[in-house]
Design a protein around this motif. Structure first.
Motif, mmCIF file in Angstrom:
data_model
loop_
_atom_site.group_PDB
_atom_site.id
_atom_site.type_symbol
_atom_site.label_atom_id
_atom_site.label_comp_id
_atom_site.label_asym_id
_atom_site.label_seq_id
_atom_site.Cartn_x
_atom_site.Cartn_y
_atom_site.Cartn_z
ATOM 1 N N UNK A 178 28.570 7.989 -9.380
ATOM 2 C CA UNK A 178 27.468 7.378 -9.945
ATOM 3 C C UNK A 178 27.315 5.884 -9.591
ATOM 4 N N UNK A 179 28.594 5.476 -9.990
ATOM 5 C CA UNK A 179 28.753 3.737 -9.536
ATOM 6 C C UNK A 179 28.418 3.693 -8.153
ATOM 7 N N UNK A 180 28.792 4.662 -6.968
ATOM 8 C CA UNK A 180 28.720 4.352 -5.819
ATOM 9 C C UNK A 180 27.229 4.466 -5.370
ATOM 10 N N UNK A 181 26.500 5.404 -5.894
ATOM 11 C CA UNK A 181 25.048 5.510 -5.763
ATOM 12 C C UNK A 181 24.260 4.354 -6.057
ATOM 13 N N UNK A 182 24.918 3.754 -6.984
ATOM 14 C CA UNK A 182 24.210 2.431 -7.716
ATOM 15 C C UNK A 182 24.624 1.122 -6.698
ATOM 16 N N UNK A 183 25.706 1.185 -6.230
ATOM 17 C CA UNK A 183 26.107 0.068 -5.308
ATOM 18 C C UNK A 183 25.486 0.360 -3.967
ATOM 19 N N UNK A 184 25.195 1.554 -3.579
ATOM 20 C CA UNK A 184 24.447 1.720 -2.118
ATOM 21 C C UNK A 184 23.152 1.216 -2.507
ATOM 22 N N UNK A 185 22.641 1.456 -3.635
ATOM 23 C CA UNK A 185 21.009 1.096 -3.827
ATOM 24 C C UNK A 185 20.924 -0.575 -4.066
ATOM 25 N N UNK A 186 22.069 -1.095 -4.603
ATOM 26 C CA UNK A 186 22.081 -2.609 -4.503
ATOM 27 C C UNK A 186 22.244 -3.175 -2.986
ATOM 28 N N UNK A 187 23.090 -2.446 -2.298
ATOM 29 C CA UNK A 187 23.299 -2.887 -0.737
ATOM 30 C C UNK A 187 22.058 -2.846 -0.243
ATOM 31 N N UNK A 188 21.520 -1.573 -0.340
ATOM 32 C CA UNK A 188 20.077 -1.555 0.512
ATOM 33 C C UNK A 188 19.090 -2.460 0.033
ATOM 34 N N UNK A 189 18.934 -2.974 -1.341
ATOM 35 C CA UNK A 189 17.904 -4.111 -1.705
ATOM 36 C C UNK A 189 18.106 -5.391 -0.983
ATOM 37 N N UNK A 190 19.533 -5.601 -0.883
ATOM 38 C CA UNK A 190 19.866 -7.030 -0.384
ATOM 39 C C UNK A 190 19.670 -6.888 1.086
ATOM 40 N N UNK A 191 19.927 -5.915 1.659
ATOM 41 C CA UNK A 191 19.519 -5.767 3.182
ATOM 42 C C UNK A 191 18.149 -5.872 3.277
ATOM 43 N N UNK A 192 17.203 -5.490 2.492
ATOM 44 C CA UNK A 192 15.944 -5.312 2.657
ATOM 45 C C UNK A 192 15.396 -6.812 2.333
ATOM 46 N N UNK A 193 16.177 -7.460 1.424
ATOM 47 C CA UNK A 193 15.755 -8.969 1.113
ATOM 48 C C UNK A 193 16.247 -9.762 2.302
ATOM 49 N N UNK A 194 17.344 -9.659 2.977
ATOM 50 C CA UNK A 194 17.579 -10.270 4.256
ATOM 51 C C UNK A 194 16.460 -10.019 5.285
ATOM 52 N N UNK A 195 15.928 -8.931 5.613
ATOM 53 C CA UNK A 195 15.008 -8.678 6.584
ATOM 54 C C UNK A 195 13.780 -9.326 6.016
ATOM 55 N N UNK A 230 36.527 4.301 2.333
ATOM 56 C CA UNK A 230 37.320 3.281 2.115
ATOM 57 C C UNK A 230 37.264 2.491 3.615
ATOM 58 N N UNK A 231 37.186 2.921 4.525
ATOM 59 C CA UNK A 231 37.571 2.488 5.781
ATOM 60 C C UNK A 231 36.326 1.556 6.235
ATOM 61 N N UNK A 232 34.960 2.128 5.674
ATOM 62 C CA UNK A 232 33.919 1.407 5.877
ATOM 63 C C UNK A 232 33.908 -0.106 5.436
ATOM 64 N N UNK A 233 34.426 0.007 4.152
ATOM 65 C CA UNK A 233 33.919 -1.250 3.364
ATOM 66 C C UNK A 233 35.252 -2.342 3.827
ATOM 67 N N UNK A 234 36.262 -1.867 4.343
ATOM 68 C CA UNK A 234 37.500 -2.466 5.056
ATOM 69 C C UNK A 234 36.940 -3.015 6.331
ATOM 70 N N UNK A 235 36.292 -2.207 7.219
ATOM 71 C CA UNK A 235 35.930 -2.698 8.388
ATOM 72 C C UNK A 235 34.804 -3.735 8.191
ATOM 73 N N UNK A 236 34.014 -3.424 7.102
ATOM 74 C CA UNK A 236 32.800 -4.415 6.967
ATOM 75 C C UNK A 236 33.322 -5.872 6.714
#
Length: 368
Positions: free
Chosen positions: A177-194, A301-307
């Motif tokens: 559940x926290x992961x889904x919330x985190x993905x939504x926050x990540x998407x909103x920040x990315x949209x704000x950047x665009x 886990x690798x996704x965040x570390x590579x990021x």
């Protein structure tokens, strides 16, 4: 009139002609002023001791007491009701210079961040200064953002290290559940950047470089600025003002572009890089030994570390340089700190309960 004269002298200094000029509508001097006396008074005003026991540098003129005196002076001017506009003509009006190698650039960012921290802990802090004055709400919010940004280095360090912790401990600290919330926050920040890109007209490449240097500066210069600012406020330990070397277009071949200069600012981001690389190796090794069922969680886990590594890649490229002249002490300290942190975290392992630790150590017997 006598009290008014004394207040003016305390504010502007003991120069009647100069004080009288402050009341002129368009500036200047009274028409009856004698040129000889004016020259003598001008020499008096520009002398080094003229501003002693006055408010010059404190409330009048260029404000002293900070390495980022331009921010402090601009804030004082806006607090008095001055209005500024953003001017960007098609043809550049000025030609400047800037540091072109990694070490000088980080030292310049450190000086800027340290100045912001100094203002944050001073009486001129926009959070509490000049309420009831002429400073507008959005101006106050903008100045608050200007001085508190170095503190974001603390959560930034945590975010850059957490992916490595997950790989080293084989735990994922974010639930579904926290992961889904985190993905939504990540998407909103990315949209704000665009949206900011479309509004400002900045290209994607420039935006990505800005994001990368924000992480590089946040894990090095901003972090050092917070601790140096606290030392200055709490212990009275002042820092030396160092002028960074700069270059401009007239320098031709940019001879210092690949010159590497030792600075302790390089250790924290290098440590973060080493920790994430070690975590990736540990995570992949664990997945290979555990079977195919462990590869699914590993990719998350690798996704965040590579990021994190992608953000620090320009730093790694600049650290290696054109001729691979990275000082050995940087590599040694970074590997040492990363190894100590990794071993301590694996030893403590806060994600495992005391009962599980006892079972692993074989200390609970038949009561397990």
């Amino acid at each position: 009139m006598l009290m008014s004269q004394k207040r003016l002298e305390k504010r502007f200094g003991q120069s009647p002609i100069f004080t009288a000029s402050t009341f002129m509508t368009q500036g200047g001097i009274p028409p009856s002023t004698n040129p000889a006396s004016l020259l003598k008074e001008a020499i008096h005003v520009i002398s080094c001791g003229y501003e002693d026991k006055t408010e010059w540098g404190k409330e009048i003129g260029w404000i002293y007491g900070s390495v980022t005196e331009d921010i402090l002076t601009g804030f004082k001017m806006h607090a008095r009701g001055w209005i500024s506009i953003y001017c960007m003509p098609p043809r550049p009006c000025f030609k400047g210079s800037a540091p072109i190698n990694l070490s000088d650039r980080l030292n310049q960012v450190l000086r800027w961040a340290l100045g912001s921290v100094e203002i944050l802990f001073s009486r001129h802090c926009p959070i509490w200064y000049n309420y009831g004055g002429r400073l507008k709400l959005l101006e106050r919010v903008a100045y608050i953002n200007t001085i508190v940004y170095p503190i974001t280095s603390l959560p930034l360090i945590a975010y850059c290290v957490l992916p490595a912790i997950c790989l080293l401990t084989n735990k994922f600290i974010i639930s579904n559940y926290a992961g889904m919330f985190f993905i939504l926050m990540f998407a909103s920040i990315f949209a704000t950047g665009i949206l900011e890109l479309r509004w400002s007209g900045v290209g994607i490449e420039d935006w990505w470089r800005n994001e990368q240097f924000w992480v590089i500066g946040g894990t090095s210069a901003h972090l050092f600025a917070v601790f140096q600012g606290l030392l200055k406020v709490l212990a009275g330990i002042d820092t030396n003002f160092t002028v960074t070397s700069k270059a401009n277009d007239e320098d031709g071949d940019f001879a210092e572009l690949y010159v590497f200069k030792w600075t302790s600012l390089l250790i924290p981001p290098t440590t973060v890089l080493v920790i994430n690389l070690v975590g990736m190796v540990a995570g992949i090794s664990y997945a290979i030994n555990s079977g195919y069922q462990s590869w699914g969680p590993l990719f998350g886990k690798l996704f965040f570390s590579i990021w994190v590594i992608l953000h620090l890649y320009p730093f790694l490229k600049g650290l290696m340089g054109k001729q691979n002249r990275t000082p050995t002490i940087v590599i040694v300290w970074s590997i040492l700190l990363a190894s100590i942190f990794s071993l301590l975290w694996v030893k403590i392992d806060p994600f495992i309960s005391d009962t599980q630790k006892a079972v692993a150590m074989g200390q609970c017997g038949v009561n397990c």
